[in-house]
Design a protein around this motif. Structure first.
Motif, PDB file in Angstrom:
ATOM      1  N   ALA A  68       0.690  -1.031  -0.376  1.00 25.15           N
ATOM      2  CA  ALA A  68      -0.053  -0.056   0.228  1.00 25.15           C
ATOM      3  C   ALA A  68       0.765   1.384   0.073  1.00 25.15           C
ATOM      4  N   ASP A  69       2.021   1.489   1.311  1.00 25.43           N
ATOM      5  CA  ASP A  69       2.743   2.442   1.132  1.00 25.43           C
ATOM      6  C   ASP A  69       3.487   2.719   0.080  1.00 25.43           C
ATOM      7  N   GLY A  70       4.384   1.708  -1.547  1.00 25.55           N
ATOM      8  CA  GLY A  70       4.519   1.466  -2.427  1.00 25.55           C
ATOM      9  C   GLY A  70       6.171   1.830  -1.944  1.00 25.55           C
ATOM     10  N   GLY A  71       6.617   1.516  -0.690  1.00 32.10           N
ATOM     11  CA  GLY A  71       7.936   1.661  -0.251  1.00 32.10           C
ATOM     12  C   GLY A  71       8.504   0.062  -0.224  1.00 32.10           C
ATOM     13  N   ASP A  72       9.196  -0.498   0.464  1.00 34.73           N
ATOM     14  CA  ASP A  72       9.656  -1.732   0.198  1.00 34.73           C
ATOM     15  C   ASP A  72       9.139  -2.520  -0.755  1.00 34.73           C
ATOM     16  N   LEU A  73       9.464  -3.290  -1.478  1.00 35.90           N
ATOM     17  CA  LEU A  73       8.420  -4.464  -2.397  1.00 35.90           C
ATOM     18  C   LEU A  73       8.898  -6.132  -2.118  1.00 35.90           C
ATOM     19  N   LEU A  74      10.272  -5.820  -1.471  1.00 37.47           N
ATOM     20  CA  LEU A  74      10.645  -7.177  -1.585  1.00 37.47           C
ATOM     21  C   LEU A  74       9.750  -8.109  -0.127  1.00 37.47           C
ATOM     22  N   ASP A  75       9.604  -9.562  -0.757  1.00 37.55           N
ATOM     23  CA  ASP A  75       9.019 -10.569  -0.061  1.00 37.55           C
ATOM     24  C   ASP A  75      10.106 -11.784   0.261  1.00 37.55           C
ATOM     25  N   TYR A  76      10.143 -10.599   1.969  1.00 34.95           N
ATOM     26  CA  TYR A  76      11.024 -12.144   2.739  1.00 34.95           C
ATOM     27  C   TYR A  76       9.729 -13.311   3.192  1.00 34.95           C
ATOM     28  N   TYR A  77      10.366 -13.967   2.340  1.00 36.41           N
ATOM     29  CA  TYR A  77       9.816 -15.369   2.613  1.00 36.41           C
ATOM     30  C   TYR A  77       9.574 -16.411   2.872  1.00 36.41           C
ATOM     31  N   HIS A  78      10.973 -16.010   4.215  1.00 37.64           N
ATOM     32  CA  HIS A  78      11.757 -17.259   4.678  1.00 37.64           C
ATOM     33  C   HIS A  78      13.189 -16.165   5.480  1.00 37.64           C
ATOM     34  N   VAL A  79      13.318 -16.523   6.612  1.00 39.88           N
ATOM     35  CA  VAL A  79      13.609 -16.564   7.476  1.00 39.88           C
ATOM     36  C   VAL A  79      14.880 -17.126   8.792  1.00 39.88           C
ATOM     37  N   GLY A  80      15.715 -17.155   9.245  1.00 36.04           N
ATOM     38  CA  GLY A  80      16.680 -17.493  10.191  1.00 36.04           C
ATOM     39  C   GLY A  80      17.470 -16.488  11.156  1.00 36.04           C
ATOM     40  N   ILE A  81      17.917 -17.362  11.693  1.00 32.75           N
ATOM     41  CA  ILE A  81      19.630 -17.085  12.965  1.00 32.75           C
ATOM     42  C   ILE A  81      20.639 -17.718  12.659  1.00 32.75           C
ATOM     43  N   VAL A  82      21.542 -16.810  12.459  1.00 36.29           N
ATOM     44  CA  VAL A  82      22.954 -16.814  12.806  1.00 36.29           C
ATOM     45  C   VAL A  82      23.384 -17.501  14.295  1.00 36.29           C
ATOM     46  N   THR A  83      23.859 -18.858  14.124  1.00 37.95           N
ATOM     47  CA  THR A  83      24.356 -19.339  15.148  1.00 37.95           C
ATOM     48  C   THR A  83      25.623 -19.564  15.512  1.00 37.95           C
ATOM     49  N   LYS A  84      26.181 -19.019  14.633  1.00 39.64           N
ATOM     50  CA  LYS A  84      27.403 -19.592  14.648  1.00 39.64           C
ATOM     51  C   LYS A  84      28.499 -18.458  12.857  1.00 39.64           C
ATOM     52  N   VAL A  85      29.618 -18.153  13.841  1.00 37.07           N
ATOM     53  CA  VAL A  85      30.010 -17.604  11.787  1.00 37.07           C
ATOM     54  C   VAL A  85      30.944 -18.431  11.809  1.00 37.07           C
ATOM     55  N   ARG A  86      31.774 -19.041  12.492  1.00 36.36           N
ATOM     56  CA  ARG A  86      33.420 -20.093  12.012  1.00 36.36           C
ATOM     57  C   ARG A  86      33.259 -20.747  12.647  1.00 36.36           C
ATOM     58  N   PRO A  87      32.731 -21.884  11.887  1.00 32.79           N
ATOM     59  CA  PRO A  87      32.703 -21.934  10.599  1.00 32.79           C
ATOM     60  C   PRO A  87      31.108 -21.483  10.333  1.00 32.79           C
ATOM     61  N   LEU A  88      30.630 -21.476   9.747  1.00 26.46           N
ATOM     62  CA  LEU A  88      28.890 -20.117   9.444  1.00 26.46           C
ATOM     63  C   LEU A  88      27.917 -21.117   9.714  1.00 26.46           C
ATOM     64  N   GLU A  89      27.670 -20.777  10.093  1.00 26.27           N
ATOM     65  CA  GLU A  89      25.796 -22.093  10.408  1.00 26.27           C
ATOM     66  C   GLU A  89      24.774 -21.322  10.715  1.00 26.27           C
ATOM     67  N   ILE A  90      23.403 -21.363  10.021  1.00 27.94           N
ATOM     68  CA  ILE A  90      22.562 -20.269   9.683  1.00 27.94           C
ATOM     69  C   ILE A  90      21.246 -21.730  10.228  1.00 27.94           C
ATOM     70  N   THR A  91      20.696 -20.990  11.069  1.00 29.66           N
ATOM     71  CA  THR A  91      19.766 -22.213  11.630  1.00 29.66           C
ATOM     72  C   THR A  91      18.125 -22.094  11.426  1.00 29.66           C
ATOM     73  N   HIS A  92      17.586 -22.237  10.857  1.00 33.34           N
ATOM     74  CA  HIS A  92      16.376 -21.439  10.758  1.00 33.34           C
ATOM     75  C   HIS A  92      15.828 -23.177  10.546  1.00 33.34           C
ATOM     76  N   CYS A  93      13.978 -22.821  10.159  1.00 34.57           N
ATOM     77  CA  CYS A  93      12.839 -24.483   9.963  1.00 34.57           C
ATOM     78  C   CYS A  93      12.155 -24.095   8.595  1.00 34.57           C
ATOM     79  N   SER A  94      12.383 -24.957   7.729  1.00 31.09           N
ATOM     80  CA  SER A  94      11.724 -24.939   6.727  1.00 31.09           C
ATOM     81  C   SER A  94      10.927 -26.719   6.700  1.00 31.09           C
ATOM     82  N   THR A  95      10.497 -27.067   5.295  1.00 29.33           N
ATOM     83  CA  THR A  95      10.052 -28.287   5.085  1.00 29.33           C
ATOM     84  C   THR A  95      10.683 -29.333   5.806  1.00 29.33           C
TER      85      THR A  95
END
Length: 269
Positions: free
Chosen positions: A100-127
């Motif tokens: 409606a506001d014509g601003g950010d039109l990206l669809d942020y369809y999935h989200v996760g959390i960085v649980t480690k940096v070295r080595p990288l680990e992004i934890t998320h819930c999916s199918t």
């Protein structure tokens, strides 16, 4: 009321340990979970609250601070990261309430959390796969945006503590950004607030240098950038970007000097 990052991560792992089934709207309370539900469930278990829509697009727009496009060098434990689709992309499905506001039109369809940096680990819930919907990514891949979640006290990291010890030597120089977009930070720390993105190739005024950081001004905004991503005027080539690369460059220079000396000594006879 803010909750501690350690408490949030502890409750996040507690939900992960139950191996929940993937279900839209789940938040780890009944053996089910979805991507934003993993975050909401951990926040609530740690004593925080979530007074808003159960959705990743809502979270990206209403529950984030320091939210911007990310690079691997900027990641930190506890960072909330997102995948996004642009208008016209396959499966683009941004709810109308965000158009409606014509601003950010990206669809942020999935989200996760960085649980480690070295080595990288992004934890998320999916199918759900093999009875588990919790997944751990070891590469950034399509994770493109990130920042800090409101309501979490990220505290003072060791890196932020050390930034008070950064000694800046006053200097007057110009430099060119190299290697892609560069974060302009409020303080000489990779976890300090990002003030702006500086495009690759931008010319900057440098007013100080110290411990791998440069004090600069970009578009009238003063801040700090990592020196490894700058080519200072007077340098003939891009600097090596890590200590190992710097050491290798010095060893190569020494070997070249030795070769030249050997040639000269051989010709002298």
């Amino acid at each position: 009321m803010s909750i501690k990052l350690a408490a949030f991560l502890e409750q996040l792992e507690a939900i992960c340990a139950t191996k929940p089934d993937y279900r839209i709207g789940g938040s780890g309370t009944d053996g089910t979970c979805d991507c934003i539900g993993l975050i909401i469930g951990a926040v609530r278990r740690a004593g925080g609250g979530w007074n808003g829509i159960h959705g990743s697009n809502y979270a990206a727009r209403k529950q984030m601070t320091d939210f911007a496009e990310i690079k691997s060098a900027d990641l930190f434990v506890g960072e909330i990261v997102y995948k996004a689709r642009k208008p016209g992309d396959s499966s683009y499905n941004l709810p109308d309430r965000y158009k409606a506001d014509g601003g950010d039109l990206l669809d942020y369809y999935h989200v996760g959390i960085v649980t480690k940096v070295r080595p990288l680990e992004i934890t998320h819930c999916s199918t759900t796969v093999n009875g588990n919907s919790i997944h751990r990514d070891a590469t950034l891949g399509k994770w493109k945006y990130g920042g800090r979640l409101k309501g979490i006290d990220y505290g003072t990291t060791q890196e932020e503590t050390d930034m008070s010890e950064v000694k800046m030597q006053e200097t007057r120089n110009k430099a060119t950004v190299t290697g892609g977009r560069l974060s302009l930070r409020q303080a000489p720390s990779k976890t300090a607030d990002r003030l702006a993105w500086i495009p690759n190739g931008t010319r900057l005024d440098v007013t100080g240098q110290g411990d791998g950081w440069c004090a600069v001004t970009y578009d009238t905004i003063p801040g700090y950038v990592m020196e490894r991503y700058l080519i200072l005027d007077g340098e003939t080539e891009e600097k090596p970007k890590t200590d190992a690369e710097r050491l290798g460059a010095l060893e190569n220079q020494a070997a070249e000097f030795e070769r030249r000396i050997a040639v000269l000594e051989g010709g002298a006879g």
